[in-house]
Design an enzyme around this catalytic site. Sequence first.
Site, PDB file in Angstrom:
ATOM      1  N   LYS A 173       0.842  -1.212   0.000  1.00  0.00           N
ATOM      2  CA  LYS A 173       0.000   0.000   0.000  1.00  0.00           C
ATOM      3  C   LYS A 173       0.868   1.249   0.000  1.00  0.00           C
ATOM      4  O   LYS A 173       0.622   2.193  -0.753  1.00  0.00           O
ATOM      5  CB  LYS A 173      -0.895  -0.013   1.246  1.00  0.00           C
ATOM      6  CG  LYS A 173      -1.461   1.344   1.614  1.00  0.00           C
ATOM      7  CD  LYS A 173      -2.178   1.336   2.950  1.00  0.00           C
ATOM      8  CE  LYS A 173      -1.338   1.514   4.180  1.00  0.00           C
ATOM      9  NZ  LYS A 173      -1.042   2.889   4.613  1.00  0.00           N
ATOM     10  N   ASN A 174       1.910   1.259   0.842  1.00  0.00           N
ATOM     11  CA  ASN A 174       2.702   2.481   0.991  1.00  0.00           C
ATOM     12  C   ASN A 174       3.663   2.734  -0.172  1.00  0.00           C
ATOM     13  O   ASN A 174       4.314   3.771  -0.222  1.00  0.00           O
ATOM     14  CB  ASN A 174       3.459   2.473   2.325  1.00  0.00           C
ATOM     15  CG  ASN A 174       2.513   2.684   3.497  1.00  0.00           C
ATOM     16  OD1 ASN A 174       1.343   3.017   3.298  1.00  0.00           O
ATOM     17  ND2 ASN A 174       2.998   2.481   4.706  1.00  0.00           N
ATOM     18  N   CYS A 199      -4.084  13.107  14.053  1.00  0.00           N
ATOM     19  CA  CYS A 199      -3.975  11.702  13.665  1.00  0.00           C
ATOM     20  C   CYS A 199      -3.958  10.845  14.922  1.00  0.00           C
ATOM     21  O   CYS A 199      -3.479  11.283  15.970  1.00  0.00           O
ATOM     22  CB  CYS A 199      -2.683  11.511  12.878  1.00  0.00           C
ATOM     23  SG  CYS A 199      -2.336   9.808  12.491  1.00  0.00           S
ATOM     24  N   ARG A 257       2.019  14.355  13.551  1.00  0.00           N
ATOM     25  CA  ARG A 257       2.278  14.160  12.120  1.00  0.00           C
ATOM     26  C   ARG A 257       2.118  15.422  11.264  1.00  0.00           C
ATOM     27  O   ARG A 257       1.268  15.470  10.363  1.00  0.00           O
ATOM     28  CB  ARG A 257       1.412  13.018  11.573  1.00  0.00           C
ATOM     29  CG  ARG A 257       1.681  11.720  12.289  1.00  0.00           C
ATOM     30  CD  ARG A 257       0.923  10.582  11.703  1.00  0.00           C
ATOM     31  NE  ARG A 257       1.481  10.113  10.446  1.00  0.00           N
ATOM     32  CZ  ARG A 257       0.926   9.165   9.710  1.00  0.00           C
ATOM     33  NH1 ARG A 257      -0.194   8.603  10.099  1.00  0.00           N
ATOM     34  NH2 ARG A 257       1.481   8.776   8.592  1.00  0.00           N
ATOM     35  N   PRO A 258       2.930  16.448  11.524  1.00  0.00           N
ATOM     36  CA  PRO A 258       2.865  17.634  10.668  1.00  0.00           C
ATOM     37  C   PRO A 258       3.435  17.329   9.285  1.00  0.00           C
ATOM     38  O   PRO A 258       4.080  16.292   9.097  1.00  0.00           O
ATOM     39  CB  PRO A 258       3.768  18.636  11.400  1.00  0.00           C
ATOM     40  CG  PRO A 258       4.735  17.790  12.161  1.00  0.00           C
ATOM     41  CD  PRO A 258       3.997  16.522  12.528  1.00  0.00           C
ATOM     42  N   ASP A 275       5.262  19.905   7.776  1.00  0.00           N
ATOM     43  CA  ASP A 275       6.087  21.103   7.626  1.00  0.00           C
ATOM     44  C   ASP A 275       7.314  20.864   6.733  1.00  0.00           C
ATOM     45  O   ASP A 275       7.748  21.748   6.006  1.00  0.00           O
ATOM     46  CB  ASP A 275       6.527  21.626   9.009  1.00  0.00           C
ATOM     47  CG  ASP A 275       7.236  20.560   9.828  1.00  0.00           C
ATOM     48  OD1 ASP A 275       6.739  19.421   9.889  1.00  0.00           O
ATOM     49  OD2 ASP A 275       8.306  20.857  10.392  1.00  0.00           O
ATOM     50  N   ASP A 310       5.741   0.360  11.859  1.00  0.00           N
ATOM     51  CA  ASP A 310       4.512  -0.289  11.392  1.00  0.00           C
ATOM     52  C   ASP A 310       4.414  -1.751  11.820  1.00  0.00           C
ATOM     53  O   ASP A 310       3.404  -2.408  11.554  1.00  0.00           O
ATOM     54  CB  ASP A 310       4.393  -0.189   9.854  1.00  0.00           C
ATOM     55  CG  ASP A 310       4.088   1.227   9.409  1.00  0.00           C
ATOM     56  OD1 ASP A 310       3.702   2.059  10.254  1.00  0.00           O
ATOM     57  OD2 ASP A 310       4.241   1.517   8.206  1.00  0.00           O
ATOM     58  N   ILE A 330       9.340   6.658  16.557  1.00  0.00           N
ATOM     59  CA  ILE A 330       8.931   7.426  15.374  1.00  0.00           C
ATOM     60  C   ILE A 330       7.698   8.278  15.658  1.00  0.00           C
ATOM     61  O   ILE A 330       7.665   9.459  15.307  1.00  0.00           O
ATOM     62  CB  ILE A 330       8.649   6.486  14.170  1.00  0.00           C
ATOM     63  CG1 ILE A 330       9.850   5.559  13.912  1.00  0.00           C
ATOM     64  CG2 ILE A 330       8.291   7.295  12.910  1.00  0.00           C
ATOM     65  CD1 ILE A 330      11.133   6.246  13.479  1.00  0.00           C
ATOM     66  N   ARG A 363      -8.125  -0.604   5.427  1.00  0.00           N
ATOM     67  CA  ARG A 363      -7.366   0.438   4.728  1.00  0.00           C
ATOM     68  C   ARG A 363      -6.062  -0.102   4.151  1.00  0.00           C
ATOM     69  O   ARG A 363      -5.554   0.417   3.166  1.00  0.00           O
ATOM     70  CB  ARG A 363      -7.023   1.569   5.701  1.00  0.00           C
ATOM     71  CG  ARG A 363      -8.235   2.344   6.134  1.00  0.00           C
ATOM     72  CD  ARG A 363      -7.832   3.528   6.937  1.00  0.00           C
ATOM     73  NE  ARG A 363      -6.850   4.331   6.203  1.00  0.00           N
ATOM     74  CZ  ARG A 363      -6.352   5.462   6.639  1.00  0.00           C
ATOM     75  NH1 ARG A 363      -6.746   5.939   7.786  1.00  0.00           N
ATOM     76  NH2 ARG A 363      -5.481   6.126   5.924  1.00  0.00           N
TER      77      ARG A 363
HETATM   78  N1  EPU Z   1       7.440  14.514  10.525  1.00  0.00           N
HETATM   79  C1  EPU Z   1       7.565  15.859  10.779  1.00  0.00           C
HETATM   80  N2  EPU Z   1       7.371  16.735   9.747  1.00  0.00           N
HETATM   81  C2  EPU Z   1       7.080  16.336   8.489  1.00  0.00           C
HETATM   82  C3  EPU Z   1       6.958  14.963   8.219  1.00  0.00           C
HETATM   83  C4  EPU Z   1       7.153  14.071   9.261  1.00  0.00           C
HETATM   84  O1  EPU Z   1       7.826  16.250  11.916  1.00  0.00           O
HETATM   85  O2  EPU Z   1       6.915  17.185   7.610  1.00  0.00           O
HETATM   86  C5  EPU Z   1       7.633  13.541  11.599  1.00  0.00           C
HETATM   87  C6  EPU Z   1       6.367  12.738  11.925  1.00  0.00           C
HETATM   88  O3  EPU Z   1       5.510  13.440  12.790  1.00  0.00           O
HETATM   89  C7  EPU Z   1       6.933  11.475  12.524  1.00  0.00           C
HETATM   90  C8  EPU Z   1       8.243  11.290  11.743  1.00  0.00           C
HETATM   91  O4  EPU Z   1       8.557  12.562  11.171  1.00  0.00           O
HETATM   92  O5  EPU Z   1       7.246  11.682  13.879  1.00  0.00           O
HETATM   93  C9  EPU Z   1       8.191  10.268  10.652  1.00  0.00           C
HETATM   94  O6  EPU Z   1       7.043  10.468   9.839  1.00  0.00           O
HETATM   95  P1  EPU Z   1       7.016  10.141   8.293  1.00  0.00           P
HETATM   96  O7  EPU Z   1       6.803  11.420   7.551  1.00  0.00           O
HETATM   97  O8  EPU Z   1       8.153   9.297   7.926  1.00  0.00           O
HETATM   98  O9  EPU Z   1       5.671   9.291   8.178  1.00  0.00           O
HETATM   99  P2  EPU Z   1       4.701   9.314   6.949  1.00  0.00           P
HETATM  100  O10 EPU Z   1       5.492   9.511   5.729  1.00  0.00           O
HETATM  101  O11 EPU Z   1       3.565  10.217   7.222  1.00  0.00           O
HETATM  102  C10 EPU Z   1       4.854   6.783   6.357  1.00  0.00           C
HETATM  103  C11 EPU Z   1       3.905   5.631   6.241  1.00  0.00           C
HETATM  104  C12 EPU Z   1       3.436   5.238   7.621  1.00  0.00           C
HETATM  105  C13 EPU Z   1       4.660   4.844   8.450  1.00  0.00           C
HETATM  106  C14 EPU Z   1       5.653   6.007   8.487  1.00  0.00           C
HETATM  107  C15 EPU Z   1       6.947   5.668   9.199  1.00  0.00           C
HETATM  108  C16 EPU Z   1       2.911   5.984   4.075  1.00  0.00           C
HETATM  109  C17 EPU Z   1       1.718   6.334   3.269  1.00  0.00           C
HETATM  110  N3  EPU Z   1       2.781   6.028   5.406  1.00  0.00           N
HETATM  111  O12 EPU Z   1       4.128   7.837   6.971  1.00  0.00           O
HETATM  112  O13 EPU Z   1       2.597   4.096   7.457  1.00  0.00           O
HETATM  113  O14 EPU Z   1       4.267   4.527   9.760  1.00  0.00           O
HETATM  114  O15 EPU Z   1       5.973   6.399   7.144  1.00  0.00           O
HETATM  115  O16 EPU Z   1       7.541   4.573   8.633  1.00  0.00           O
HETATM  116  O17 EPU Z   1       3.952   5.642   3.530  1.00  0.00           O
HETATM  117  C18 EPU Z   1       0.864   2.621   8.014  1.00  0.00           C
HETATM  118  O18 EPU Z   1       1.025   2.076   6.921  1.00  0.00           O
HETATM  119  O19 EPU Z   1       0.151   2.127   8.921  1.00  0.00           O
HETATM  120  C19 EPU Z   1       1.512   3.893   8.295  1.00  0.00           C
HETATM  121  C20 EPU Z   1       1.124   4.717   9.269  1.00  0.00           C
END
Ligand code: EPU
Length: 434
Positions: A22-23, A120, A125-126, A128, A308, A330, A400
């Site tokens: 999915k991801n 969330c 999960r910002p 930014d 995950d 994380i 999902r």
């Molecule tokens: N973060 C920030 N700012 C940003 C982006 C991220 O502070 O702009 C922080 C987040 O708050 C978190 C950390 O950085 O503390 C890591 O977040 P990341 O951005 O890597 O997560 P994501 O890209 O939103 C993806 C997966 C998640 C998985 C995470 C970590 C997808 C669609 N989602 O989320 O998958 O947990 O990476 O590996 O790829 C799931 O499949 O159940 C799921 C939640």
Amino acid sequence: MDKFVIRGGNPLTGTVRISGAKNAALPAMAAALLTEEPVILENIPQVRDIETERKLLVAMGADVELGYGRAQHRTTICCRNLVNAEASYELVKTMRASTLVLGPLVARMGHARVSLPGGCAIGARPIDLHIKGLEQLGAVIAQEHGYIEAQAERLKGAHILFEKITVTGTEDLLMAATLAEGETVLENCAREPEVVDLASLLNKMGARIEGAGTPTIRVQGVERLRGARHRIVPDRIEAGTFIIAAALTGGDLSVSSCEPRHLDALLQKLEECGVQVSATGDSVRVSGNGRPKGADVATQEYPGFPTDMQAQYMALATQAEGTSVVTENIFENRFMHAQELVRMGADIRIEGHRAVVRGRTALSGAAVQASDLRASASLVLAALVAEGETIIDRVYHIDRGYERIEEKLRGVGAQIRRIGELLPKRMVAPEVAV
Ligand code: EPU
């Protein structure tokens, strides 16, 4: 709203086939926005988030054919005649990954209007870092009425250092940089297999990307991208979930059509726990040989132990010998499953971002509630070894990201059924975005 009814006690035996990730599929679908030509994606999992992304693209005027069935699981996406460049709150609130359209839209259309995702279940999960990176690429970004409005004539290559490793942030900027003028260097990138898969698709579309899978990715921008055909990588989290299910139930299970290399951290941890795992080709065999030993685990970015898989590992720890400490590094609030496991008889103490799990507790079936995708998976796993019947509410969370999980589990010996299908499968409205 659908529920699962699970009767525990059956070891899982046989072979289970893993679906596409999915991801990896979600960013790949967003990548189709970068070209006027059709992008054909194979091994698309039949899960609700994919349906949400289809709706998102269709609302922009994309032509999306999504076909499931024997050997198909294919989507053809053509974004020739986009009518708008907007991701509405209605869709973004149900799936945060919708924000992956931001980078491609600004890069190809010169503008984008994307709703901010909001809260969330698993942490703040910002986004930014996505926004900051796009600004560095020359986009002008304003935020109003809950939406991000981004404009750029043509993005310009830049040197971007991620303050924190972000998976979708890396993917979003990687897509944007493909059409930027000149070179972009992305540093401190996520190294997840899903990032590598996206880069591989983009390169097939004519992008010039090097270094995906390492912390530094270099992109030479091109004027335009073309259509391509691509097969999505197997879902390492679905594979890991079935591997833990087999270890927990003391079964003998072959998890096929997966990529064992992507499961290294999990397989090593399971070996430390004394679980017999062997990988050959695209398959992992797990043989339960008595009770596993407990082992501490701490989630990290890839190639570390995946966040995950944390909830599913916690279900295993409740049955292992001794005490295991599970540390979540994380996300700030990813222990929602712990209290539900406690209701089933687990002994788990939460201390900040650590969970101390005392093993060998007898679990008994109970009514429990799923709170997010992976938390739901851990409840299913616990139910497989609980005495009696467990009823899991809000399984739309699991729909999902896991394709027909109840059918796959039944196929390898689990007693699980879905009840309450008043609405068509996978169409029940979600309440929170994960
Ligand atoms: N973060 C920030 N700012 C940003 C982006 C991220 O502070 O702009 C922080 C987040 O708050 C978190 C950390 O950085 O503390 C890591 O977040 P990341 O951005 O890597 O997560 P994501 O890209 O939103 C993806 C997966 C998640 C998985 C995470 C970590 C997808 C669609 N989602 O989320 O998958 O947990 O990476 O590996 O790829 C799931 O499949 O159940 C799921 C939640």
